[in-house]
Design an enzyme around this catalytic site. Structure first.
Site, PDB file in Angstrom:
ATOM      1  CB  ALA A  11      -0.904   0.010   1.231  1.00 33.75           C
ATOM      2  CD  GLU A 138       8.652  -2.966  -5.383  1.00 31.95           C
ATOM      3  OE1 GLU A 138       8.731  -1.736  -5.368  1.00 31.95           O
ATOM      4  OE2 GLU A 138       7.565  -3.556  -5.532  1.00 31.95           O
ATOM      5  CG  ASP A 251       5.052  -1.686 -12.229  1.00 34.25           C
ATOM      6  OD1 ASP A 251       6.159  -2.244 -12.325  1.00 34.25           O
ATOM      7  OD2 ASP A 251       4.657  -1.134 -11.186  1.00 34.25           O
ATOM      8  N   GLY A 286      -1.912   8.144 -11.124  1.00 33.72           N
ATOM      9  CA  GLY A 286      -2.010   6.915 -10.343  1.00 33.72           C
ATOM     10  C   GLY A 286      -1.453   5.737 -11.107  1.00 33.72           C
TER      11      GLY A 286
END
Length: 305
Positions: A11, A138, A251, A286
């Site tokens: 998040a 990650e 991404d 976003g």
């Protein structure tokens, strides 16, 4: 087209501030926003929106952030049967953004630190059934290594998105079929210092030589370089009108590249499609909202994908 993704979910908690506070200071006047993130989750959603059958492996906490993630994946059609729930909290990133765009980020990995080889082994059937395995960094090195080794053992093509970049063990390089660093990540992977003096073409050739793989060096507005066999091919950028937010571009690019490789495209054709996905992403604020659907890309490119 079947895609397996091993990567992160987290998040993002973003505070836009007039300036960064100094030690001991409480500063008012900021604006707050939160949303889902993590490269693995973003790439899985991106691939699903482009028509792939996607299975995701990551780790969450038993908390509100984790429950929100599972609801998101259900809505997006991402299969998350093997996602691990741990006693640690879901990964959270705290981001302070100044008016200049300068940011300061602190990440608490939490549950992701517990994603290991056992979880990857439980995901083996999904990896074996996939046309392409996508791995980002990650997550702990143990999970990255286990995923690449499992894919090699089961005959699945591997795509490593080496972000955030860190040096790779010598035993992992031969397990990579496609590698996609940007201009900042490539020198880190190769163990080069800031004054290395290599051109982008030198870097992509070095990655090709190190892996024996297809190496794709992404260069933002300058497009991409593709090295395979003895050739380096330049792919021009996809045209962009107004840039709104570059956060999700990488991404979107990775997801689209994986989908088109899974569909049987050549690396050159797949990179052109991926460049269009990245270009779409920078026009939308976003990360998740910016990941394009198949119809949106078809409209952008002007032909059906």
């Amino acid at each position: 087209m079947k895609i397996a993704v091993v990567g992160s979910y987290g998040a993002g908690l973003t505070m836009r501030v007039p300036r960064s506070p100094v030690a001991g200071e409480t500063l008012s006047g900021g604006t707050f926003d939160s949303g889902p993130g993590g490269k693995g989750s973003n790439q899985a959603i991106g691939a699903a929106r482009l028509g792939a059958d996607v299975a995701l492996l990551t780790a969450l906490g038993d908390d509100d952030f984790g429950r929100a993630a599972r609801a998101l994946w259900r809505a997006e059609g991402v299969r998350a049967d093997h996602v691990v729930t741990t006693a640690a909290p879901t990964m959270v990133g705290f981001i302070l953004v100044e008016p200049s765009g300068e940011n300061r980020i602190v990440i608490a990995p939490g549950a992701l630190d517990e994603l290991g080889a056992d979880a990857v082994e439980a995901f083996r059937e999904e990896i074996a059934a996939a046309d392409v395995l996508v791995v980002s960094m990650e997550i702990p090195e143990e999970a990255v290594a286990a995923a690449l080794r499992t894919a090699r053992a089961t005959g699945t093509r591997t795509l490593l998105n080496p972000a955030p970049a860190r040096p790779l063990g010598d035993d992992l390089w031969p397990l990579i079929d496609v590698i996609t660093p940007n201009q900042t990540e490539a020198p880190v992977l190769l163990g080069l210092g800031p004054g290395h003096g290599l051109t982008d073409e030198d870097l992509v050739r070095a990655l090709r030589e190190r892996t024996g793989a297809v190496a794709v060096l992404t260069r933002g507005g300058a497009g991409a370089l593709i090295a395979r066999e003895d050739t380096v091919t330049a792919t021009p950028p996809s045209p962009v009108g107004s840039v709104v937010d570059t956060t999700g571009a990488g991404d979107a690019f990775t997801a689209a590249l994986a989908v088109r490789l899974a569909a049987g495209d050549t690396p050159e054709r797949a990179v052109r499609y991926a460049a269009a996905a990245g270009a779409h992403a920078v026009t939308v604020a976003g990360v998740v909202p910016a990941l394009p659907t198949r119809d949106q890309l078809a409209a952008r490119i002007g032909t059906a994908p």
